[in-house]
Design an enzyme around this catalytic site. Sequence first.
Site, PDB file in Angstrom:
ATOM      1  N   GLU A   9      34.629  -1.226  -0.756  1.00 26.51           N
ATOM      2  CA  GLU A   9      35.260  -0.649   0.442  1.00 26.51           C
ATOM      3  C   GLU A   9      36.583  -1.317   0.785  1.00 26.51           C
ATOM      4  O   GLU A   9      37.453  -0.704   1.373  1.00 26.51           O
ATOM      5  CB  GLU A   9      34.311  -0.738   1.642  1.00 26.51           C
ATOM      6  CG  GLU A   9      34.826   0.006   2.852  1.00 26.51           C
ATOM      7  CD  GLU A   9      33.739   0.410   3.824  1.00 26.51           C
ATOM      8  OE1 GLU A   9      34.028   0.485   5.017  1.00 26.51           O
ATOM      9  OE2 GLU A   9      32.603   0.669   3.392  1.00 26.51           O
ATOM     10  N   ASP A 105      30.365  -0.320   1.771  1.00 29.05           N
ATOM     11  CA  ASP A 105      29.381  -0.863   2.710  1.00 29.05           C
ATOM     12  C   ASP A 105      28.104  -0.034   2.689  1.00 29.05           C
ATOM     13  O   ASP A 105      28.152   1.203   2.660  1.00 29.05           O
ATOM     14  CB  ASP A 105      29.942  -0.882   4.134  1.00 29.05           C
ATOM     15  CG  ASP A 105      30.875  -2.060   4.363  1.00 29.05           C
ATOM     16  OD1 ASP A 105      31.091  -2.838   3.413  1.00 29.05           O
ATOM     17  OD2 ASP A 105      31.394  -2.196   5.484  1.00 29.05           O
ATOM     18  N   TYR A 309      24.153  -8.613   6.180  1.00 29.27           N
ATOM     19  CA  TYR A 309      24.897  -7.442   6.675  1.00 29.27           C
ATOM     20  C   TYR A 309      24.819  -7.336   8.203  1.00 29.27           C
ATOM     21  O   TYR A 309      23.725  -7.323   8.773  1.00 29.27           O
ATOM     22  CB  TYR A 309      24.314  -6.182   6.032  1.00 29.27           C
ATOM     23  CG  TYR A 309      25.080  -4.917   6.316  1.00 29.27           C
ATOM     24  CD1 TYR A 309      26.315  -4.691   5.727  1.00 29.27           C
ATOM     25  CD2 TYR A 309      24.552  -3.944   7.166  1.00 29.27           C
ATOM     26  CE1 TYR A 309      27.017  -3.518   5.970  1.00 29.27           C
ATOM     27  CE2 TYR A 309      25.244  -2.769   7.417  1.00 29.27           C
ATOM     28  CZ  TYR A 309      26.479  -2.555   6.818  1.00 29.27           C
ATOM     29  OH  TYR A 309      27.170  -1.402   7.073  1.00 29.27           O
TER      30      TYR A 309
END
Length: 730
Positions: A9, A105, A309
């Site tokens: 990303e 992501d 995350y």
Amino acid sequence: MGKILVLAEKPSVGRDLAKVLKCNQKGNGCLIGSKYIVTWALGHLVTLADPDGYDEKYKNWKMEDLPMLPKSMKLVVSKQTSKQFAAVKALLGRKDIDELIIATDAGREGELVARWIIEKAHFRKPTKRLWISSQTDRAIHEGFANLKPSKDYDNLFLSAQCRSEADWLVGLNVTRALTCKHNAQLSAGRVQTPTLAMIVEREDQIKRFKPRDYYSVTAYTKEFSLQWQDKQGKSSTFNEETADQVVNKVSNHNITISQVTESEKKRYSPALYDLTELQRDANRLYGYSAKQTLSIMQRLYENYKVLTYPRTDSRYISRDVISTLPERLKAVSFGQYSRFTAEILRNKIKPSKNFVDDSKVSDHHAIIPTEESINISNLNIEERHIYELVIKRFLSVLMDPFEYIQITVKADAEGEVFTARGKVVKSNGWRSLYDRDHMEDSDEGNDNIKEQMLPAIKKGDIIKLISVKKNKSQTKPPARFNEGTLLTAMENPQKFVAMDKESSKTLGETGGLGTVATRADIIEKLYNTFYIEKRGKEIFPTSKGKQLIELVPEDLKSPLLTAKWEKELELISKGRLNGGTFVNNMRSYAVKIVDDVKKSNEKFVHDNITGKKCPVCGKYMLEVSSKNGKMLICQDRQCGHRENLSRFTNVRCPECHKKMELRGEGAGQIYVCTNCTFREKLSSFNKRFKENDGKLNKREVNRYINKINKENDAPMNSALADALAKLKLK
């Protein structure tokens, strides 16, 4: 032999992947290895077309051209990042590329970033998905060893696409309708408007509030105090005469202990952090904004790789993570945490439903440390604050409960009941990790009876009262939102908005306004469009924000409507709802809200016009308060000129020690204290600071301000944000 292309990303993640995959040769927008080529997006390289991409007439904003309802939505390459898209497209078109691995992501928006690039580049070769919750070398290795078929995430992409199209159809139509109708820079949206409505309603509640006096009675012995209770068990009364009667009745008398109750209690640690809970604590303890906390988390996740995350809505881990806990404990075994990690490892980890529950983990588990260790001195102060919050919460769920004996005393004085409460700690357990200032104590009841150290007393003891005192207090209005409590309200709007039981139940099931990944951006947008402003930690609606809530269609203000939409998007991601049906409903709704705005008789009034004319177009400018200070903006949305008046700083006044404003521009900048009369030119302040060898710590302050400003100016990873950014709404 062909190669495998990996699409990340952003460049920083791409470099991490390339290091693990041994891609060391630099290429055009990529890193090349013997088996893999790693490239990256820069957020959204591809986005939905602007309205004028469908028809030239939409270049001019006219009410008669609304609603805008394209038959099908077009994708266009973002102009700002077109060079990188060209590089990615060229790689996707290479004949020696046999396969693509999506490594954006691992969430709804990340899926959209990749799929739109693939669609716009007309890539048709086999595709797989890397789905990982941390950026450590080990997690990357394991992720590549367990790649998923990309079709497993088709519904997640469809949900993301539907969300983006819905925001375009609803957000852009209502924004144009309001702006054209009232000739003012107005915008609305399916999440930001009900969020703003809650802030405005809270302000109205505060203004409508009328305080009432109430009274309590405290009886004092030599060693402790007791609180009077009425026959219903309440510890206060609105009747002053009742309080006076109690004081007169029991003064100069003894009190007899009628009951002493001891009960053993255990309190387990709060659940692990999800993003919203972490943002709340960071705001409560350190004053960090939701956006700032997320930015810090991203650095700890991507750059330092020490946390998992961040954009997660789960507060649990799944069973497959249990085997990794010892290594994660070793990674945080430094400084004050060493003795706690050693004790946990020595006693062996005992998984429990308090923190392990597969059914409560969807895409990502709770935020916990990774197996990666770090020299804590490499982190700046705000990074350290967030990292240590996560460490403490992680260790606390693995530690023993806080155990204590709750002592409740009831006593009688001339027929009146008095009570006292105390606690004897048996084992601090997980609470030994925390300072008292960091704790939100939930032991105490809501009856105003504070805990205290109690002497050895038993039933039947007769104790002399030294004094009896009547206490007068006033009821308080509801508190204004700060960013922490606003996040709570967005997560559970049913607790803050009056509604029927059925609607409240629906909201409770849908997860509230927005998602953990978008709430920080929504709050930030409300600041940037000058609908809200911050005074200290408190959030106030501006006149513009209040007026907007009067102007928008009634149902767009309701958290119930957008929560239902979010629930439908979740069903789409699980393959249980047709995406086309959802978008068609959004098209119908866009028609309705535009019609509502057209028929409205409400008026918008600029009540912040100044006497200064815009140097570009000559119209009078408006004074507005942003999150970071005050500025002048041109009232003409097509012009968009703006000038800074002042900005809030963390620099303290040398006389009264309150935070100061920095006013003016260029060489004329001056520090002004709004609390006392202190004023000093920036140049002379800097000179004095240098002479004092940094006693005011201004270097740290400036570094902090610059860092936060950069983070706040960073682009949101949102297709709608990209679209609205072009509308000159700021």
